[in-house]
Design a protein around this motif. Structure first.
Motif, mmCIF file in Angstrom:
data_model
loop_
_atom_site.group_PDB
_atom_site.id
_atom_site.type_symbol
_atom_site.label_atom_id
_atom_site.label_comp_id
_atom_site.label_asym_id
_atom_site.label_seq_id
_atom_site.Cartn_x
_atom_site.Cartn_y
_atom_site.Cartn_z
ATOM 1 N N CYS A 1 16.224 -8.331 -55.934
ATOM 2 C CA CYS A 1 16.600 -8.774 -57.551
ATOM 3 C C CYS A 1 17.645 -8.108 -58.239
ATOM 4 O O CYS A 1 17.595 -6.624 -57.673
ATOM 5 N N PRO A 2 18.448 -8.460 -58.747
ATOM 6 C CA PRO A 2 19.499 -7.704 -59.294
ATOM 7 C C PRO A 2 19.178 -6.306 -60.173
ATOM 8 O O PRO A 2 20.138 -5.465 -60.083
ATOM 9 N N TYR A 3 17.910 -6.489 -60.591
ATOM 10 C CA TYR A 3 17.597 -5.518 -61.484
ATOM 11 C C TYR A 3 16.554 -4.400 -61.178
ATOM 12 O O TYR A 3 15.963 -3.561 -61.849
ATOM 13 N N MET A 4 16.227 -4.840 -59.949
ATOM 14 C CA MET A 4 15.156 -3.812 -59.486
ATOM 15 C C MET A 4 15.820 -2.792 -58.705
ATOM 16 O O MET A 4 17.000 -2.878 -58.173
ATOM 17 N N CYS B 1 11.364 -17.361 -61.075
ATOM 18 C CA CYS B 1 11.798 -16.170 -60.570
ATOM 19 C C CYS B 1 12.288 -16.281 -59.065
ATOM 20 O O CYS B 1 11.515 -16.835 -58.254
ATOM 21 N N ILE B 2 13.253 -15.550 -59.021
ATOM 22 C CA ILE B 2 14.144 -15.903 -57.468
ATOM 23 C C ILE B 2 14.254 -14.685 -56.686
ATOM 24 O O ILE B 2 14.962 -14.452 -55.817
ATOM 25 N N THR B 3 13.263 -13.743 -56.647
ATOM 26 C CA THR B 3 13.069 -12.590 -55.786
ATOM 27 C C THR B 3 13.123 -13.089 -54.399
ATOM 28 O O THR B 3 12.364 -13.993 -54.214
ATOM 29 N N HIS C 1 20.215 -17.355 -63.474
ATOM 30 C CA HIS C 1 19.798 -17.677 -62.125
ATOM 31 C C HIS C 1 18.552 -18.244 -61.859
ATOM 32 O O HIS C 1 18.079 -18.572 -60.785
ATOM 33 N N MET C 2 17.674 -18.532 -63.047
ATOM 34 C CA MET C 2 16.514 -18.993 -62.725
ATOM 35 C C MET C 2 16.585 -20.400 -63.222
ATOM 36 O O MET C 2 15.541 -21.292 -63.345
ATOM 37 N N CYS D 1 10.116 -14.198 -65.402
ATOM 38 C CA CYS D 1 10.875 -13.024 -64.611
ATOM 39 C C CYS D 1 10.165 -11.781 -64.681
ATOM 40 O O CYS D 1 9.477 -11.063 -65.658
ATOM 41 N N ILE D 2 9.731 -11.226 -63.264
ATOM 42 C CA ILE D 2 8.761 -10.257 -63.355
ATOM 43 C C ILE D 2 9.148 -8.932 -63.782
ATOM 44 O O ILE D 2 8.589 -7.909 -64.434
ATOM 45 N N ILE D 3 10.595 -8.701 -63.668
ATOM 46 C CA ILE D 3 11.189 -7.421 -64.096
ATOM 47 C C ILE D 3 11.329 -7.266 -65.613
ATOM 48 O O ILE D 3 11.571 -6.178 -66.349
ATOM 49 N N LYS E 1 17.038 -5.918 -69.204
ATOM 50 C CA LYS E 1 15.882 -5.702 -68.747
ATOM 51 C C LYS E 1 15.316 -4.469 -68.996
ATOM 52 O O LYS E 1 16.277 -3.513 -69.094
HETATM 53 S S1 SF4 Z 1 12.390 -10.580 -61.604
HETATM 54 FE FE1 SF4 Z 1 13.654 -11.628 -63.033
HETATM 55 S S2 SF4 Z 1 15.879 -10.805 -62.637
HETATM 56 FE FE2 SF4 Z 1 14.587 -10.363 -60.967
HETATM 57 S S3 SF4 Z 1 14.741 -12.525 -59.773
HETATM 58 FE FE3 SF4 Z 1 12.952 -12.807 -60.862
HETATM 59 S S4 SF4 Z 1 13.923 -13.775 -62.700
HETATM 60 FE FE4 SF4 Z 1 15.443 -12.879 -61.692
#
Ligand code: SF4
Lengths: 271, 384
Positions: free
Chosen positions: B309-312, B291-293, B280-281, B344-346, B247
């Motif tokens: 979310c793991p990347y935010m 997206c699973i936020t 994870h999607m 995936c928004i991020i 990301k």
């Molecule tokens: S933004 Fe991307 S990485 Fe974060 S939960 Fe949604 S799909 Fe997964």
């Protein structure tokens, strides 16, 4: 006159239904992150494909009727903007459908699947229901949606028309249905449902597939499930096509209002 | 090897799968397994299925422990700004904020249990560096929750494998960034990392734990020979392959060339039908891929901030200050985080990436400590 037209403007310049502050939408003005319409087939090609899977009666007459319908829409100052959005043609032979769920599950999905996987042999079509049951006897025309009238007419005549899949993009499903109250005086217009959306997908199997863009989820809100929490839709998953009967609940007391979910309108004519 | 998405044969592909039938054989096997080993987990999974149509969620809680201390220094790591070594470089001291202690984790485990959540991932940095790891696993309660250990595998030897399984640990998630040893070791700045990771799979399996190979995908890697070899290894060893996507955040900010495109993502979705490979999607537990936020994985930072979310690097509330339920409810009402969306928004939505990165950059001008608290970040978005 111009003021009057402006006052009663139903669709904006992109063919999106104006919510006028009454309906629940994700935003006041979509930014169209979710798109359709790459390399969509011309009407004739789409109708030929529908014919291949559903044997259309009087194909040439259907094409002429579509042309005439298109002109009529363009000449109607109140609704002509709808033509500024994406539209997909459909043609359906006269049929009396008394159980929409059964017809969808047992006949239509098979044809959508076949048309799609013939077009994209590497991809899958999958149908999933978030429930332990099936669709038989579960789907009914939504109140005031015009879908009942659409089915009535279809039981008496062959029908062709256009499906406008993004007119109600970002509308909650309840608002997709509610806004029909203002439109149900317009003859031969209904909230889109399974029969013509599935047929449009047979004619344009690539409607939801794009290399670069995510596409909207196409809600079939012309019909309502007997369990009000569930809705039916078509969506893409990468290069795959899927049908889902899934929950519209964001939480126990709140329904989805999603940027990606889209209701459609169908304008049709007997021919 | 069975695919991670259940696909009907072409002839039957139009037929409707019910919620139960849409589980893969693997999901089904694991569910049955839980009913014997961990009845409480089984019960929570059943309840989740029952309530799914009401919009119920059951996200994983991903615990970042021990100030994210790590023995490696990976090129793509988004954890670096949270680590003491980075903070000392920037400020001369470690994070002064109160850190979660065992009592906080016990309370979190109880709250999670009440809400019907059933999975904890323990991560770092490298979780195995934490001397209190055993106590942490015990307070989380491995019979009420599935405990998943995230590790680079360097210290995960036979002894550790037996210890983890003996404590009731459920799964070991081992990272491997390339099938080629030199590439993996160079990426991780650690000689021998590849060999140790491979051994970790072996000992974890022998000890009876579930295993999973986690790999980070950068642009175009999905089309390479190396990725094919990694898939082959997973297939031969019957190891599910979990793919995360690079990301444009953390140390990958400014490395646009690493970020996957829709074409990469679509190729992965395509491979899901053929191999036991998933992100994870990927559609699971009867849910479509999306997206699973908030709904799927929430990270619990060392100081209790919950990141959806793991990347935010933006928080939706602090679990040491308010109930987990309120935080998750707030997250689900947030316009970006709650409503359904596929992308995936991020990683793919440039409006969101800009909002996220601008907010983080502004915050970092005032303080070096992440994540950005709710009031200064997500609170600025609308709600539904
Ligand atoms: S933004 Fe991307 S990485 Fe974060 S939960 Fe949604 S799909 Fe997964």
């Amino acid at each position: 006159m111009d003021n009057l037209i402006e006052k009663y403007k139903i669709f904006d310049n992109k063919g999106w239904r104006l919510p006028n502050g009454i309906y629940e939408t994700f935003s006041d003005q979509p930014n169209w992150f979710f798109k359709l319409g790459e390399d969509l087939p011309e009407d004739k090609l789409a109708i030929d494909r529908i014919d291949k899977y559903k044997n259309i009666n009087r194909k040439n007459e259907a094409l002429e009727a579509l042309l005439e319908l298109n002109n009529k829409i363009n000449n109607n100052i109140f609704i002509k903007n709808i033509n500024n959005g994406i539209k997909v043609p459909f043609v359906i032979n006269k049929i009396d459908v008394d159980d929409i769920g059964k017809f969808l599950e047992e006949i239509l999905l098979e044809k959508v699947s076949k048309a799609f996987t013939d077009f994209f042999p590497e991809s899958h079509f999958k149908a999933v229901i978030q429930d332990k049951t099936d669709l038989i006897n579960k789907l009914f025309p939504s109140l005031n949606s015009g879908y009942k009238e659409f089915l009535n007419k279809l039981s008496k005549s062959d029908i062709c028309g256009y499906y406008y899949p993004q007119v109600l993009q970002e509308y909650s499903v309840d608002s997709q249905i509610l806004q029909m109250k203002e439109l149900n005086k317009v003859p031969n217009l209904c909230l889109s449902g399974p029969l013509e959306v599935a047929t449009s997908l047979i004619g344009a199997p690539n409607l939801l597939i794009s290399k670069t863009h995510y596409s909207p989820v196409l809600c079939l809100s012309g019909v309502t499930h007997i369990d009000g929490r569930l809705i039916c839709c078509f969506k893409s998953y990468g290069r795959h096509l899927e049908f889902w009967c899934l929950s519209q609940m964001l939480s126990k007391n709140k329904k989805q209002v999603s940027e990606q979910w889209s209701g459609g309108l169908s304008v049709f004519t007997e021919y | 090897m069975e695919a991670s998405v259940k696909i009907l044969s072409k002839k039957d592909s139009h037929k409707i799968l019910s919620k139960d039938a849409s589980l893969t054989n693997e999901e089904d096997r694991k569910r049955k397994d839980q009913s014997q080993k961990r009845p409480r987990v089984h019960q929570k999974i059943q309840n989740y299925f029952e309530n799914m149509i009401d919009g119920a969620i059951s996200p994983i809680l991903r615990l970042k422990i021990n100030r994210s201390a790590c023995n490696m220094k990976c090129e793509h790591c988004c954890e670096e700004p949270y680590m003491t070594r980075d903070l000392i470089k920037k400020t001369g001291k470690k994070d002064p904020r109160r850190q979660m202690d065992l009592e906080d984790y016990r309370k979190l485990s109880e709250e999670a249990d009440e809400l019907g959540l059933f999975r904890f991932v323990i991560t770092g940095g490298e979780a195995l560096l934490d001397r209190n790891l055993e106590d942490l696993i015990k307070v989380l309660d491995p019979y009420k929750h599935l405990i998943i250990l995230d590790t680079n595998g360097f210290y995960f030897n036979e002894e550790k494998a037996k210890w983890f399984a003996g404590l009731g640990g459920y799964k070991v998630q081992i990272s491997l960034d390339s099938w080629y040893a030199e590439e993996h070791d160079a990426f991780r700045n650690t000689k021998g990392a590849h060999a140790r990771a491979l051994n970790a799979f072996k000992v974890a399996k022998e000890a009876g734990s579930e295993v999973l190979l986690s790999t980070c995908l950068v642009r175009d890697r999905v089309f390479t020979k190396e990725f094919q070899l990694l898939c082959d290894f997973c297939e031969t060893e019957a190891i599910p392959l979990y793919v995360t996507l690079a990301k444009p955040v953390g140390s990958a900010r400014g490395h646009e060339e690493w970020v996957c495109t829709k074409e990469d993502v679509d190729q992965l979705k395509f491979l899901e039908d053929k191999k036991n490979i998933f992100t994870h999607m990927t559609p699971n537990y009867g849910q479509p891929g999306k997206c699973i936020t908030v709904k799927g994985i929430n990270t619990v930072n060392h100081d209790g901030e919950i990141v959806p979310c793991p990347y935010m690097d933006l928080s939706i509330g602090n679990v040491t200050k308010e109930p987990l339920k309120d935080i998750l409810d707030r997250g689900m009402r947030n316009k970006w985080l709650g409503p359904y969306r596929d992308e995936c928004i991020i990683g793919e939505n440039f409006d969101f990436i800009k909002f996220h990165n601008d907010t983080v950059a502004k915050h970092l001008k005032e303080t070096p400590y992440l994540p950005v608290p709710y009031e200064k970040g997500f609170a600025l978005n609308g709600s539904v």
